[in-house]
Design a protein around this motif. Structure first.
Motif, PDB file in Angstrom:
ATOM      1  N   UNK A 100       0.814  -1.211   0.000  1.00  0.00           N
ATOM      2  CA  UNK A 100       0.000   0.000   0.000  1.00  0.00           C
ATOM      3  C   UNK A 100       0.855   1.273   0.000  1.00  0.00           C
ATOM      4  N   UNK A 101       1.779   1.441   0.944  1.00  0.00           N
ATOM      5  CA  UNK A 101       2.619   2.649   0.865  1.00  0.00           C
ATOM      6  C   UNK A 101       3.543   2.640  -0.351  1.00  0.00           C
ATOM      7  N   UNK A 102       3.992   1.465  -0.758  1.00  0.00           N
ATOM      8  CA  UNK A 102       4.838   1.382  -1.946  1.00  0.00           C
ATOM      9  C   UNK A 102       4.073   1.843  -3.191  1.00  0.00           C
ATOM     10  N   UNK A 103       2.779   1.532  -3.235  1.00  0.00           N
ATOM     11  CA  UNK A 103       1.952   1.915  -4.389  1.00  0.00           C
ATOM     12  C   UNK A 103       1.885   3.431  -4.550  1.00  0.00           C
ATOM     13  N   UNK A 104       1.985   4.152  -3.448  1.00  0.00           N
ATOM     14  CA  UNK A 104       1.952   5.618  -3.535  1.00  0.00           C
ATOM     15  C   UNK A 104       3.203   6.171  -4.205  1.00  0.00           C
ATOM     16  N   UNK A 105       4.277   5.385  -4.181  1.00  0.00           N
ATOM     17  CA  UNK A 105       5.539   5.835  -4.783  1.00  0.00           C
ATOM     18  C   UNK A 105       5.725   5.336  -6.215  1.00  0.00           C
ATOM     19  N   UNK A 106       5.298   4.078  -6.486  1.00  0.00           N
ATOM     20  CA  UNK A 106       5.579   3.486  -7.804  1.00  0.00           C
ATOM     21  C   UNK A 106       4.334   3.139  -8.611  1.00  0.00           C
ATOM     22  N   UNK A 107       3.167   3.226  -8.007  1.00  0.00           N
ATOM     23  CA  UNK A 107       1.927   2.842  -8.678  1.00  0.00           C
ATOM     24  C   UNK A 107       1.428   1.504  -8.150  1.00  0.00           C
ATOM     25  N   UNK A 108       0.151   1.289  -8.311  1.00  0.00           N
ATOM     26  CA  UNK A 108      -0.481   0.106  -7.728  1.00  0.00           C
ATOM     27  C   UNK A 108       0.024  -1.203  -8.326  1.00  0.00           C
ATOM     28  N   UNK A 109      -0.058  -1.340  -9.634  1.00  0.00           N
ATOM     29  CA  UNK A 109       0.341  -2.612 -10.246  1.00  0.00           C
ATOM     30  C   UNK A 109       1.830  -2.909 -10.068  1.00  0.00           C
ATOM     31  N   UNK A 110       2.711  -1.928 -10.278  1.00  0.00           N
ATOM     32  CA  UNK A 110       4.125  -2.227 -10.028  1.00  0.00           C
ATOM     33  C   UNK A 110       4.387  -2.665  -8.578  1.00  0.00           C
ATOM     34  N   UNK A 111       3.683  -2.042  -7.652  1.00  0.00           N
ATOM     35  CA  UNK A 111       3.839  -2.407  -6.253  1.00  0.00           C
ATOM     36  C   UNK A 111       3.388  -3.842  -6.003  1.00  0.00           C
ATOM     37  N   UNK A 112       2.212  -4.171  -6.471  1.00  0.00           N
ATOM     38  CA  UNK A 112       1.666  -5.525  -6.259  1.00  0.00           C
ATOM     39  C   UNK A 112       2.559  -6.566  -6.929  1.00  0.00           C
ATOM     40  N   UNK A 113       2.969  -6.294  -8.144  1.00  0.00           N
ATOM     41  CA  UNK A 113       3.831  -7.257  -8.844  1.00  0.00           C
ATOM     42  C   UNK A 113       5.190  -7.387  -8.155  1.00  0.00           C
ATOM     43  N   UNK A 114       5.703  -6.297  -7.643  1.00  0.00           N
ATOM     44  CA  UNK A 114       6.986  -6.344  -6.945  1.00  0.00           C
ATOM     45  C   UNK A 114       6.936  -7.157  -5.666  1.00  0.00           C
ATOM     46  N   UNK A 115       5.901  -6.927  -4.846  1.00  0.00           N
ATOM     47  CA  UNK A 115       5.819  -7.689  -3.594  1.00  0.00           C
ATOM     48  C   UNK A 115       5.479  -9.148  -3.872  1.00  0.00           C
TER      49      UNK A 115
END
Length: 103
Positions: free
Chosen positions: A69-84
């Motif tokens: 969730x906080x990562x999504x604020x920096x890189x975007x939702x899909x990139x965050x979800x795919x990254x984690x």
């Protein structure tokens, strides 16, 4: 019948949970998908790597979800979800591989 590895189940749970929530606009449905995959992955981990490592991987799954969730604020939702999801899958694969070589 080939069994889907826990690493794939966990990654699919993170990606699928987000996808379901986004497509349906109902976050609780995404939570159901996320939770169901988490339970399946945890049970598979317990059976393959033992309860201690399974608890650690399950904890990583939960932290990855929360951290997305906080990562999504920096890189975007899909990139965050795919990254984690990739991080959890890689950690799971590594722990399962080491356990297979120990036993």
């Amino acid at each position: 019948m080939t069994r889907v590895p826990a690493s794939v189940v966990a990654a699919a749970g993170l990606v699928g949970g987000y996808g379901v929530a986004r497509l349906t606009k109902k976050r609780p449905l995404g939570g159901v998908a996320l939770g169901a995959a988490g339970v399946v992955a945890a049970r598979r981990w317990a059976g393959t790597v033992g309860s201690g490592k399974a608890a650690a991987l399950t904890g990583l799954y939960v932290v990855a979800f929360a951290g997305s969730h906080p990562l999504a604020k920096k890189v975007g939702a899909w990139p965050s979800v795919l990254g984690v999801a990739g991080t959890v899958a890689l950690a799971s694969w590594g722990v399962e591989r080491m356990a297979a070589h120990e036993g």
